[in-house]
Design an enzyme around this catalytic site. Structure first.
Site, PDB file in Angstrom:
ATOM      1  N   TYR A  74      54.706  57.161  39.315  1.00  0.00           N
ATOM      2  CA  TYR A  74      55.117  55.795  38.983  1.00  0.00           C
ATOM      3  C   TYR A  74      56.625  55.709  38.784  1.00  0.00           C
ATOM      4  CZ  TYR A  74      50.134  54.910  38.124  1.00  0.00           C
ATOM      5  OH  TYR A  74      48.779  54.777  38.253  1.00  0.00           O
ATOM      6  N   VAL A 116      50.599  63.483  33.681  1.00  0.00           N
ATOM      7  CA  VAL A 116      51.992  63.660  34.080  1.00  0.00           C
ATOM      8  C   VAL A 116      52.200  63.459  35.580  1.00  0.00           C
ATOM      9  CG1 VAL A 116      52.614  65.108  32.106  1.00  0.00           C
ATOM     10  CG2 VAL A 116      51.727  66.180  34.178  1.00  0.00           C
ATOM     11  N   GLY A 162      48.155  55.774  47.280  1.00  0.00           N
ATOM     12  CA  GLY A 162      48.506  55.205  45.979  1.00  0.00           C
ATOM     13  C   GLY A 162      49.724  54.300  46.082  1.00  0.00           C
TER      14      GLY A 162
END
Length: 161
Positions: A132, A126, A98
């Site tokens: 992020y 969450v 990711g």
């Protein structure tokens, strides 16, 4: 173990659809997922491509993807990249895939002289929000996303609203 990120080609359409279906399952939105190989082929590789996809492969297996497109900031007078979807198959999570996909998109944004890279995340996710924020992303709480779809979109287009 090796990670390869590469732009998708027309030959990847069925893999892209499978990854989209995996995302739809994860988000419990499979009932809304009507993507087909034919629709994706036209949208991604037709005469006017509307989005781009980067495929993540882990030891040759399709592990994830990011689907993105350009938007535009009138205030910056520059394009931006909007990440529509990022998904890593559960069995490949924890390998930095990711993060690598987001880094790839940031590199594309810089190379294309974009003013920003942005995306939306579901409030209940969450794990993604935490991920992020660890990368330095910050929520834009002062904005609310609005959407018009289906019959309402048709009615608006026809002046019926």
């Amino acid at each position: 173990m090796t990670l390869v990120l590469r732009p998708a080609t027309r030959a990847d359409v069925s893999v892209i659809r499978e990854l989209i279906e995996g995302l739809a399952d994860y988000e419990k939105l499979r009932h809304e997922c009507i993507a087909t190989d034919a629709l994706l082929d036209v949208a991604l590789f037709g005469a006017r491509p509307y989005a781009e996809v980067v495929i993540a492969e882990w030891d040759g297996a399709s592990a994830g993807f990011a689907l993105f497109f350009h938007n535009f900031s009138t205030f910056l007078a520059r394009p931006g990249i909007y990440l529509e979807d990022l998904f890593v198959r559960p069995e490949f999570r924890g390998h930095g895939i990711g993060k690598a996909l987001l880094q790839y998109l940031a590199q594309q944004a810089v190379a294309r002289d974009c003013g920003r890279l942005e995306w939306s995340v579901l409030d209940w996710n969450v794990d993604a929000i935490g991920f992020y924020e660890k990368l330095g992303a910050r929520p834009q709480d002062e904005w609310t996303v609005y959407r018009v779809t289906g019959d309402t979109l048709t009615h608006l287009a026809n002046g019926a609203l």
